[in-house]
Design a protein around this motif. Structure first.
Motif, mmCIF file in Angstrom:
data_model
loop_
_atom_site.group_PDB
_atom_site.id
_atom_site.type_symbol
_atom_site.label_atom_id
_atom_site.label_comp_id
_atom_site.label_asym_id
_atom_site.label_seq_id
_atom_site.Cartn_x
_atom_site.Cartn_y
_atom_site.Cartn_z
ATOM 1 N N THR A 91 0.812 -1.219 0.000
ATOM 2 C CA THR A 91 0.000 0.000 0.000
ATOM 3 C C THR A 91 0.845 1.269 0.000
ATOM 4 O O THR A 91 0.305 2.366 0.067
ATOM 5 C CB THR A 91 -0.930 0.007 1.218
ATOM 6 O OG1 THR A 91 -0.147 -0.105 2.421
ATOM 7 C CG2 THR A 91 -1.908 -1.155 1.154
ATOM 8 N N SER A 92 2.166 1.121 -0.073
ATOM 9 C CA SER A 92 3.067 2.272 -0.108
ATOM 10 C C SER A 92 4.403 1.826 -0.675
ATOM 11 O O SER A 92 4.618 0.637 -0.943
ATOM 12 C CB SER A 92 3.257 2.870 1.295
ATOM 13 O OG SER A 92 3.953 1.955 2.130
ATOM 14 N N PHE A 93 5.315 2.772 -0.858
ATOM 15 C CA PHE A 93 6.635 2.420 -1.353
ATOM 16 C C PHE A 93 7.344 1.462 -0.397
ATOM 17 O O PHE A 93 7.986 0.507 -0.826
ATOM 18 C CB PHE A 93 7.485 3.686 -1.536
ATOM 19 C CG PHE A 93 7.108 4.501 -2.740
ATOM 20 C CD1 PHE A 93 7.489 4.123 -4.010
ATOM 21 C CD2 PHE A 93 6.367 5.666 -2.589
ATOM 22 C CE1 PHE A 93 7.144 4.876 -5.125
ATOM 23 C CE2 PHE A 93 6.013 6.432 -3.694
ATOM 24 C CZ PHE A 93 6.407 6.036 -4.964
ATOM 25 N N ARG A 94 7.238 1.698 0.885
ATOM 26 C CA ARG A 94 7.958 0.884 1.864
ATOM 27 C C ARG A 94 7.392 -0.528 1.968
ATOM 28 O O ARG A 94 8.106 -1.450 2.343
ATOM 29 C CB ARG A 94 7.933 1.560 3.234
ATOM 30 C CG ARG A 94 8.750 2.843 3.308
ATOM 31 C CD ARG A 94 8.780 3.386 4.725
ATOM 32 N NE ARG A 94 9.346 2.428 5.665
ATOM 33 C CZ ARG A 94 10.652 2.280 5.896
ATOM 34 N NH1 ARG A 94 11.524 3.033 5.235
ATOM 35 N NH2 ARG A 94 11.088 1.399 6.774
ATOM 36 N N THR A 95 6.126 -0.699 1.663
ATOM 37 C CA THR A 95 5.507 -2.023 1.783
ATOM 38 C C THR A 95 5.246 -2.659 0.424
ATOM 39 O O THR A 95 4.479 -3.621 0.330
ATOM 40 C CB THR A 95 4.186 -1.919 2.560
ATOM 41 O OG1 THR A 95 3.274 -1.066 1.848
ATOM 42 C CG2 THR A 95 4.418 -1.363 3.956
ATOM 43 N N ALA A 96 5.885 -2.141 -0.637
ATOM 44 C CA ALA A 96 5.663 -2.674 -1.977
ATOM 45 C C ALA A 96 6.044 -4.151 -2.036
ATOM 46 O O ALA A 96 7.074 -4.567 -1.487
ATOM 47 C CB ALA A 96 6.473 -1.884 -2.999
ATOM 48 N N THR A 97 5.219 -4.951 -2.687
ATOM 49 C CA THR A 97 5.481 -6.382 -2.831
ATOM 50 C C THR A 97 6.548 -6.608 -3.886
ATOM 51 O O THR A 97 6.445 -6.106 -5.005
ATOM 52 C CB THR A 97 4.191 -7.122 -3.221
ATOM 53 O OG1 THR A 97 3.221 -6.958 -2.194
ATOM 54 C CG2 THR A 97 4.465 -8.604 -3.418
ATOM 55 N N GLU A 98 7.581 -7.375 -3.546
ATOM 56 C CA GLU A 98 8.671 -7.639 -4.476
ATOM 57 C C GLU A 98 8.286 -8.745 -5.458
ATOM 58 O O GLU A 98 7.790 -9.795 -5.052
ATOM 59 C CB GLU A 98 9.934 -8.048 -3.712
ATOM 60 C CG GLU A 98 10.483 -6.958 -2.809
ATOM 61 C CD GLU A 98 11.731 -7.401 -2.075
ATOM 62 O OE1 GLU A 98 11.981 -8.638 -2.022
ATOM 63 O OE2 GLU A 98 12.458 -6.549 -1.558
ATOM 64 N N ILE A 99 8.535 -8.497 -6.735
ATOM 65 C CA ILE A 99 8.285 -9.504 -7.769
ATOM 66 C C ILE A 99 9.513 -9.574 -8.670
ATOM 67 O O ILE A 99 10.244 -8.594 -8.852
ATOM 68 C CB ILE A 99 7.027 -9.170 -8.610
ATOM 69 C CG1 ILE A 99 7.184 -7.818 -9.316
ATOM 70 C CG2 ILE A 99 5.787 -9.199 -7.754
ATOM 71 C CD1 ILE A 99 6.034 -7.495 -10.264
#
Length: 266
Positions: free
Chosen positions: A43-51
């Protein structure tokens, strides 16, 4: 006959060198999905899901949410971000948009593709595409060129009616890259890729702790050093062709020796 042999050797050398260059210009193979693909988004840059590149991520959300993913991109790659949003059966007209940011959280413009699209009333899905510029190994401080490191994808709706706010939607995101090769090579490279936590990476190694490094993704073959490209191959081929051209020109202009009508020197 001598000229024919010279030209034949030049064409053979050119053909041998063209192989690596052609391979560099072809699309990179899709990443192997060793584990389960991500099924949620940050929901933000810091919590972005890595793919990983070549991996298709999915997420369920509500209309109006901001969805974030992150992926690594190295020098010489031209990433293509594709997103598909599946809309509810009943909805009004709305507009969706994807934005891509680099490791410094600078918004990167799309070279081409439809990064913003309107979905008419009753449309079942909307597809978005953003083809970024080629990632450069080095750039001036004032430039906004894409650089090696982590990239962030943000997907959200930018225009919708109040009655559609909060309706359930599902999203699919996939990132692929094409290796451009030496055509995009520059003289220089970054000391470190622009990934979260790189400033404290050395300290984390000393403390034997991984908590300080926020990003764990990198290209399959590691981050490139920035000095090697197929431009070295073409430089060597150019030097070889120049040498062969000099030999051929000498063989063409020297003739068969002293003419018979010229008396030998005493």
């Amino acid at each position: 006959m001598r000229i024919t042999r010279v030209l034949g050797a030049a064409l053979l050398a050119l053909g041998l060198a063209a192989g690596p260059a052609a391979a560099d210009s072809s699309p990179s193979p899709s990443a192997t999905d060793d584990g389960k693909a991500p099924t949620q988004a940050g929901t933000s840059f810091r919590t972005a899901t890595e793919i990983e590149q070549g991996q298709q991520a999915t997420a369920s959300a509500s209309t109006g949410d901001y969805l974030y993913w992150s992926f690594p991109a190295d020098a010489g790659q031209r990433p293509t971000v594709k997103a598909t949003v599946k809309l509810p059966e009943t909805h009004g007209a709305q507009t969706w948009q994807i934005d891509v940011y680099d490791g410094l959280r600078r918004r990167q413009s799309c070279q081409y593709g439809a990064a913003t699209r309107a979905a008419a009333q009753g449309t079942s899905s909307v597809e978005l595409t953003c083809v970024l510029r080629t990632v450069r190994a080095w750039s001036e401080a004032w430039a906004n060129d894409p650089l090696p490191g982590t990239y962030y994808v943000r997907l959200t709706v930018v225009n919708l009616g109040a009655s559609d706010l909060g309706q359930p939607v599902s999203a699919e995101v996939r990132v692929d890259s094409k290796d451009i090769g030496g055509a995009a090579a520059v003289d220089g490279s970054l000391a470190e890729p622009l990934v979260p936590g790189v400033a404290v990476k050395s300290q984390a190694k000393e403390d034997d702790s991984k908590a300080a490094v926020l990003s764990s993704l990198e290209p399959d073959d590691g981050w490139s050093s920035g000095w090697w490209s197929d431009r070295w191959v073409w430089t060597a081929v150019g030097g070889l062709l120049a040498a062969l051209a000099g030999i051929g020109g000498y063989a063409l202009t020297r003739g068969s020796g002293r003419p018979s009508r010229v008396p030998p020197s005493v």
